[in-house]
Each structure stands twice: as C-alpha cells, then as structure tokens.
Design an enzyme around this catalytic site. Structure first.
Site, short mmCIF file in Angstrom:
data_model
loop_
_atom_site.label_atom_id
_atom_site.label_comp_id
_atom_site.label_asym_id
_atom_site.label_seq_id
_atom_site.Cartn_x
_atom_site.Cartn_y
_atom_site.Cartn_z
N HIS A 137 45.43 29.14 39.23
CA HIS A 137 44.52 30.03 38.51
C HIS A 137 44.60 31.45 39.08
O HIS A 137 44.74 32.43 38.35
CB HIS A 137 43.10 29.48 38.61
CG HIS A 137 42.06 30.34 37.99
ND1 HIS A 137 41.56 30.12 36.73
CD2 HIS A 137 41.40 31.42 38.46
CE1 HIS A 137 40.65 31.05 36.46
NE2 HIS A 137 40.53 31.83 37.49
N GLU A 138 44.54 31.56 40.41
CA GLU A 138 44.56 32.88 41.05
C GLU A 138 45.94 33.53 40.92
O GLU A 138 46.05 34.76 40.78
CB GLU A 138 44.15 32.77 42.52
CG GLU A 138 42.76 32.19 42.76
CD GLU A 138 41.64 32.98 42.10
OE1 GLU A 138 41.84 34.19 41.81
OE2 GLU A 138 40.57 32.41 41.86
N HIS A 141 46.11 35.40 37.75
CA HIS A 141 45.44 36.70 37.78
C HIS A 141 46.42 37.79 38.21
O HIS A 141 46.36 38.93 37.72
CB HIS A 141 44.26 36.68 38.75
CG HIS A 141 43.01 36.06 38.18
ND1 HIS A 141 42.51 36.40 36.95
CD2 HIS A 141 42.16 35.12 38.69
CE1 HIS A 141 41.40 35.70 36.72
NE2 HIS A 141 41.18 34.92 37.76
N GLU A 203 39.54 35.03 32.98
CA GLU A 203 39.41 33.63 33.39
C GLU A 203 40.06 32.68 32.38
O GLU A 203 40.73 31.72 32.75
CB GLU A 203 37.93 33.26 33.56
CG GLU A 203 37.23 33.98 34.70
CD GLU A 203 37.84 33.66 36.05
OE1 GLU A 203 37.71 32.52 36.50
OE2 GLU A 203 38.47 34.55 36.64
N ASP A 207 43.14 30.22 33.25
CA ASP A 207 43.06 28.77 33.04
C ASP A 207 44.27 28.27 32.26
O ASP A 207 44.93 27.29 32.64
CB ASP A 207 41.79 28.40 32.27
CG ASP A 207 40.52 28.65 33.07
OD1 ASP A 207 40.63 28.89 34.29
OD2 ASP A 207 39.44 28.64 32.48
#
Length: 491
Positions: A137-138, A141, A203, A207
């Site tokens: 997930h990170e 980003h 987010e 995901d």
C-alpha cells in the site's frame, strides 16, 4: 539556538528547506545544484531531485523519531519491502524501509521511496501477508507520485504552508495533528479538509495497486481486506481514541468491500509465514517489556502452556530476553538448540555470537561470525556485527577495512559511520575519526553536533591541503543548513 528546539521544527520545515537549499548527499552537492521545482502545471521533481528530497527527509525523521538501527530488523524489513517493489511500477528501483520504535499502529511513505513502519503495526499484523499488504500500500503511494500531487494541491499556498501540508501527509498526521501543524504555521483552516479529501483519493488507488503487487509477489491478496476489516472492527471499539492507522488510513465499509472485491478476482493463496517474520515479531515482543525478567517470564509461560504461534520463534524471544538479563549460559543453550535446526539463520548466528561476546568469549564470537560471513559475504548484519566485534577485540585495522567497504555499499547507514569513527580513532587517525563522526551526526539530523565534529577535525595538526579543503566545504554546508533553519524559525 539549542539543537532540541531546531529538532522540534525540522519535520515541518524539511520539505520547504529541501526545495531551497542543498542537502549534503555524501558531502558532494555544490551550492549551484539547487533543484528547479518547475511550474505547478509540469513535473515537479526529476527522479534525482526526488531522491535528494528523500535523503533530506530521512535525516530529519531520524532526528525526531526513534528509528530502529538493529541490523537484523533493518535487513528483514528492507528485503521484504524491496521484494514487493520488484512487482511494482518501480521495478529495479531501490526503496528504503525502516522501523520506528513506537506502539502506534501506523505506517507512512516519504519522498524518494523512504517508507516507515511503526513496530506497533508490525506486531498487530497476524501474518506476513498482512505486513506485506501494508508495505505494498505504501509503495503505491510512492510509485503513483502522490507526494508530487500533494505539492500541486498545495501550490496556491505559501511555501511554508505547502510544506506543512506535505509533512502532515508524509508522516500520516491525524486530523488533530494536521490542524496543530496548520495552526503552528499559520495556515488556512481549509487546509485540513483539503488534506483529508486528497488522502481518500490516494488511499483507494494505493489499495487497488497494492493488491496487484501482493498477488504478483506471491502473497495472499486477501490479506489487505482482512487487515482492513480487523482495523474496522477496532474502529468501533476504540471510540475517539483511534490508533494512528485508523486516523491516517480511514477504514470504511465501502473501502473494505472495495478491497475485498478486488482481492476476490485472484485465487485464494495460503502462504506460510517466513521464519524471519516470526523472529521479527518475537524480537519486537521481547523489546516491548521494560525489564528483561518480565520478558523471560512471558516467553517461559508461553512455552510451558503451549500458547505460541511458533515454538522456535518463542525460544528465540526467550534467548534474547536471557541475553538482555546477562544470563549468558542459558541464552547460549537456547540458541544452540535453535541452530541445530537452522544453522544459517541470520538471527540465530548474530545473537549467538553476541552472547559469546558479552560473556567474554571474544574468540568464539568472532570465529562464529567469520564462518557465516564467509558463506554470506553480502550480508550486512553479519559484516557490521563482525566489524563491531573486531573493534572490541582490538583489531581496529580489520574493522576499518571492512567498514570502509560497508560505507561504500550503504552510504546512509548511521551505525557504519559511528563504528568507522571508532576504528579511525583507534588507528590514530584523529581528523578522519571526527569527520566520520560528523557524517554520523549529520545523517541523524544532529546538525550542531556535526558542525562541532568538523570544527574539531579542522584543528588537528598536520592536515594536508585536500583534507582541509574537504572539511571546510563540509562545514560550510552544514552551517548553511543550520542558518536556514534558524531563519525559518525566526520568521
């Protein structure tokens, strides 16, 4: 200004400062190499500029947060994280993952591929796939340039306000934390809502692509919705005192359903947890006890009652607690049994050798590490621990040679420079020792301490022209950064 006061504002100011002064990347960037961040409508950072920004960001993370330097933990989280990066849009790029010693359940992505995970989150995960899900997930980003988009969103604000917004997003600030930063910097009240809306969009994208990474890396894609669902249930029970993860990564029913729907497109995959993941959890659990005797009782109770997830990992946690309590014989007994089953496991070898060293058995400690280092010459935990033990055994020349190589391979590792400073001092190289210590402090974000070490190095008699010029250049750059911080503080 006292350095502690500077540290208080470092994270708020770092992004603005990064765009206005030159960070000291291995002491080599000149004052004419300032990045052109470009117009708001264009690309804000080149890859090199983003990397430069990330290095500066990481220095101030170290200055204000308890980043774990344990080479075993650092090695594991980086190998896990970078194995996931290989299945992302940044395949071939080198990311830096680090653990922050805090019970908070949170994680964040910084510029340039710097990704932090709080130990509380690592302990909250119930499988390695869940930990991988958070990292994936990170990673997304970063790969989706969310930080660059954040700067664009803040481009109509002042530089300081925009930097405050980015700092809030990067550090996963809570709504309250974001408001506090905004108030401190005098930003507009609307800034808080802008950050929240922006985060929700990011987010969802993180995901979606994170689940793809999990599948491609052979982890269970269902781990992401499973972790979200457990956090969602915690949301209801925590009330207003939410864990940081729930504040910075809002978990809603629609988000859980969306991630579950995406995961359902892939077949269920049951992946066993690696031994190193289980050992990480055992080590973190052991460290969570203030007193080693409490940890010893905890692990012995688990073993006696059979309430453990993995017996070997529980014995490993016990061995660490025994070592911390100076019960060397019992710790060695535990580790010898573990090494009979897995003789090449890094955690067992390093901990067993450290037990020998602390018990005064220096030759045994070094022999064990040398044998393993010969098998795994690229293992940083083995090589840096061996270097440390060479120093403790009075073999500074061996330590120095090995540490110089490690510094070239991992130029941002603070522990390497600290040991290099000790080795150089033991060999009588006073100026070099202070120079290495200056780099250690600089990477730690301790600018005043770094400056002092450089001044001391310049006072060493007999310096040649080239070393004097290099030290003076380094000192000038550190002083410039200190002056910029003071200037921002006084506004």
């Amino acid at each position: 200004m006292p350095e502690a006061k500077l540290h208080h504002r470092l994270l708020i100011l770092v992004l603005g400062l990064c765009l206005n002064l030159t960070p000291l990347q291995a002491w080599s960037i000149s004052g004419d190499d300032l990045p052109d961040i470009g117009a708001a409508s264009g690309n804000l950072f080149t890859p090199a500029q983003e990397k430069q920004l990330g290095k500066t960001f990481m220095r101030y993370i170290r200055a204000t947060q308890p980043v774990i330097t344990d080479p075993l933990m650092d090695d594991y989280i980086n190998k896990l994280g970078n194995s996931l990066v290989e299945h992302s849009q940044e395949q071939g790029s080198k990311f830096t993952f680090f653990l922050v010693d805090s019970p908070q359940v949170n994680a964040y992505a910084g510029p340039g591929g710097y990704i932090g995970v709080y130990t509380g989150l690592a302990l909250t995960t119930q499988s390695e796939s869940e930990l991988a899900a958070v990292l994936a997930h990170e990673i997304t980003h970063v790969t989706q340039k969310h930080l660059q988009r954040a700067w664009y969103a803040a481009s109509n604000m002042s530089l300081v306000q925009g930097a405050a917004l980015l700092a809030a997003i990067i550090l996963g600030a809570t709504a309250g934390g974001d408001a506090a930063i905004a108030a401190t910097m005098g930003a507009q009240a609307a800034m808080q809502q802008q950050q929240i809306n922006f985060t929700r969009q990011n987010e969802k994208e993180a995901d979606r692509l994170g689940i793809n990474i999990l599948h491609d890396a052979d982890y269970d894609p269902h781990a992401m919705p499973t972790f979200f669902a457990r956090m969602g249930r915690a949301n209801k029970s925590y009330g207003t005192e939410l864990p940081e993860f729930l504040r910075t990564h809002p978990v809603t029913n629609s988000r859980i359903a969306d991630s579950l729907g995406r995961a359902e497109k892939f077949p269920y995959r049951q992946r066993p947890d690696s031994l190193r993941y289980l050992l990480l959890r055992a080590s973190l659990r052991q460290q969570s006890f203030e007193e080693p005797d409490e940890a010893i009782r905890h692990f012995r109770t688990l073993l006696k009652e059979g309430r453990y997830r993995d017996e070997a990992a529980t014995h490993y946690g016990l061995s660490l607690a025994l070592l911390r309590a100076d019960h060397y014989r019992e710790a060695s007994d535990e580790l010898n049994k573990l090494m009979q089953e897995h003789p090449d496991t890094l955690e067992y070898v390093v901990t067993a050798s450290r037990t020998h060293m602390e018990a005064g058995r220096k030759k045994q400690a070094i022999n064990l590490l040398e044998q393993s280092a010969h098998k795994f010459p690229l293992s940083y935990p083995l090589q840096v621990t061996l270097s440390e033990f060479y120093l403790r055994a009075g073999l500074a020349d061996k330590a120095y040679k090995k540490l110089k190589l490690l510094a070239s391979l991992q130029p941002e590792n603070t522990q390497t420079y600290k040991l290099l400073a000790q080795a150089a001092a033991a060999l009588g190289n006073k100026a070099e020792s202070h120079e290495f210590m200056a780099m250690h402090y600089y990477l730690m974000g301790a600018l005043e301490a770094s400056l002092m070490q450089l001044k001391i190095a310049l006072r060493v008699p007999g310096l040649d022209f080239y070393r004097t010029a290099r030290l003076e250049s380094q000192l000038k750059k550190v002083q410039l950064e200190i002056d910029e911080l003071k200037k921002e503080h006084d506004k």
